[in-house]
Every structure is written in structure tokens, then in C-alpha cells.
Design an enzyme around this catalytic site. Structure first.
Site, PDB file in Angstrom:
ATOM      1  N   CYS A  31       0.833  -1.204   0.000  1.00 27.89           N
ATOM      2  CA  CYS A  31       0.000   0.000   0.000  1.00 27.89           C
ATOM      3  C   CYS A  31       0.872   1.260   0.000  1.00 27.89           C
ATOM      4  CB  CYS A  31      -0.912  -0.036   1.223  1.00 27.89           C
ATOM      5  SG  CYS A  31      -1.782   1.500   1.565  1.00 27.89           S
ATOM      6  N   CYS A  34       0.071   3.854   2.675  1.00 32.36           N
ATOM      7  CA  CYS A  34       0.513   3.350   3.990  1.00 32.36           C
ATOM      8  C   CYS A  34       1.974   3.702   4.227  1.00 32.36           C
ATOM      9  CB  CYS A  34       0.333   1.837   4.074  1.00 32.36           C
ATOM     10  SG  CYS A  34      -1.364   1.250   3.948  1.00 32.36           S
TER      11      CYS A  34
END
Length: 302
Positions: A31, A34
Site C-alpha cells: 500500500c 501506507c
């Protein structure tokens, strides 16, 4: 920052959130947002100087935990306080927005423990010099009236030594804000217990009456709470928490969660000062406090 799995979730998240807010970051290695959010959160954990604890959960590897929190997209952050999720946000927010989110929920910086004063008092106590410990804290409070941590240490020490009148005088300037400052609230719970015990009756007679009521009706929560307060006045802290657990196992919300709030107050009162450790290390937790935190979380979350 701590990596959390199902194996250490209770200890690192649920139990820890009973004493300090825990921000749970659900992420995954693939991600992109993230990866940009993570360093910002780690920076803020350091900047907030212990006012919250950051943990990370890999949502790919810990799908059971992600499912339990209803995670639909990542990154998602959930703030845990008192063993329960209280708020959260999704996406890689800018640092300013995350600060606003944290400031909405976290105690003010001056409410965090100031261990210097506490260590000075404990040093005197280790030498058996209670008078010097009291004087050190009184001088600190006189010089810094807004130092809630030194005031907590002073009032706690006076109550431990049985100087109730002196403790109430020292506590009086902060009564109005005690409900909003966790450790001051803990002192208020202790003094409330002291005020509830009749002066004209022996503790043994009071306990016998309360135990008789409980034997007749195990759901007599007023009697159980009275027994817990009696044990608080005697500084029988684990006995008091055991009685409060009896209430919580039967009715978690009784009297506006008074049993839970009093239990948490006792944990704050018996928590010893954290020893100094090398940077990056986590100080060991007092075994009694750790045990009773786990017991509370198991009842609250059941």
C-alpha cells in the site's frame, strides 16, 4: 512503534489502552499511502512524548484483527482508549490533520507524569524520610501551582501516610478540573471512599454488614461498591478491584460505569513510577498492575 499480531494484541493494545491512548495503524506492504503515512505517525509518536502509543497491524497477515475492526480500506487508523475504539480516520492524512485528530482526544501535555518530582520523593521515602518527601513536593507545588503531576504525588503521599486533612487542602485548588484529568480523578475516587466510611463504626462492623447484604443478594451492587470503597480506605487495593470485578461481571454499565471508572482509578493509584531504561527500550510493567489490567479487559470485552 510496535508490530502487533493476534498473539500480543490484548497486551499491546487492549491492556495498554487502559492507561495510555493507543493508535492502531492498519497497513500492508503493497500500500503506497501506507508507506507515506507510517513515517508521519512515527514522527508524531516521538513529538507527543508518550501521550499516545503507536502500534501497526499488517492487515494482510492479521486478517482476523482487520475483520474484527471492520477494516474496508487501508491505511486506516483506530484510536483505542480504555480498552475500546473511540475514533479513527482513513487515508494518508496530512500531518496537521492528524495532529488535530490526536489533540481532540489526548490529554494535555502537562497532564503526563513528571517523574523527576516523583523520583525525588521516592528517594527520600527509600531512606525512610517521609517528611522530606512531603516538603520536596510541597515546594514544587508552591512554585508550580499548575504542575498536576507534582500535586498528584503530594496528595497521594499524604493519603498513603494517613494525613487526610492535609491531602484535602493540597487537593482543593484542583477539584474543579479533577474530572478531566485522569490521575487527579483517581485521587478524587480515593477521597470519596474515605468520606463514605462512617467514623463511628469499626471497619470490621461495616464489612460484616456489607458481606451479609451480599450473601442475601449477590447483585446488591451498592453493598459491593461500599465494600470496595472500604478496602480502598484500608489500601487493600487488589481486594477492592476484586470486588469491583464482581460488579463488572454482572453489570458493566452499573451506575454510569462507576465500577469500571473506580477500578481504573485504582490502577492509576498503584502504578509505580517507571524505572529509567535505555532509549528505545520499554520499561517493565508492574506484575500486579499488568495482571489486573488483563482481568479488566477480559471482563469489559466479554
Amino acid at each position: 512503534m510496535i508490530d502487533v499480531t493476534i498473539a500480543n494484541f490484548d497486551a499491546e493494545v487492549v491492556d495498554a489502552s487502559l492507561t495510555v491512548p493507543v493508535l492502531v495503524d492498519f497497513w500492508a506492504p503493497w500500500c503506497g499511502p501506507c508507506r507515506s503515512l507510517g513515517p508521519v505517525l512515527e514522527k508524531l509518536e516521538g513529538a507527543y512524548n508518550g501521550r499516545f502509543k503507536l502500534v501497526k497491524i499488517n492487515s494482510d497477515e492479521e486478517q482476523e484483527l482487520a475483520g474484527a475492526f471492520g477494516i474496508r480500506s487501508i491505511p486506516t487508523c483506530v484510536l483505542m482508549i480504555g480498552g475500546k475504539p473511540v475514533d479513527g480516520f482513513m487515508g494518508a492524512l496530512p500531518e496537521g490533520q492528524i495532529r488535530a485528530f490526536l489533540d481532540k482526544h489526548l490529554p494535555a501535555e502537562e497532564e503526563q507524569p513528571a517523574l523527576e518530582e516523583e523520583e525525588a520523593a521516592l528517594a527520600a521515602l527509600d531512606d525512610g524520610d517521609v517528611a522530606t518527601a512531603v516538603v520536596k513536593l510541597q515546594e514544587t507545588v508552591a512554585a508550580e501551582p499548575d504542575n498536576d503531576d507534582a500535586r498528584f504525588d503530594l496528595v497521594k503521599l499524604l493519603l498513603q501516610q494517613g494525613f487526610e486533612d492535609e491531602a484535602k487542602v493540597a487537593f482543593a485548588p484542583v477539584i474543579a478540573k479533577a474530572a478531566g484529568v485522569r490521575r487527579l480523578s483517581a485521587l478524587q475516587h480515593w477521597m470519596n471512599a474515605l468520606d463514605q466510611v462512617p467514623l463511628n463504626l469499626a471497619p470490621e462492623a461495616i464489612e460484616a454488614e456489607l458481606q451479609a447484604r451480599i450473601a442475601t443478594n449477590r447483585r446488591d451492587f451498592v453493598a459491593r461498591f461500599g465494600l470496595a470503597q472500604l478496602r480502598m480506605t484500608e489500601q487493600r487495593w487488589t481486594d477492592a478491584m476484586d470486588e469491583l470485578l464482581e460488579i463488572l461481571m454482572r453489570d458493566k454499565a452499573w451506575n454510569n460505569e462507576l465500577a469500571r471508572k473506580t477500578y481504573i482509578a485504582i490502577l492509576d493509584l498503584i502504578e509505580p513510577p517507571k524505572p529509567k531504561v535505555a532509549e528505545g527500550q520499554i520499561p517493565p510493567e508492574d506484575p500486579t498492575v499488568a495482571t489486573y489490567r488483563r482481568r479488566l479487559s477480559s471482563v469489559v470485552l466479554s
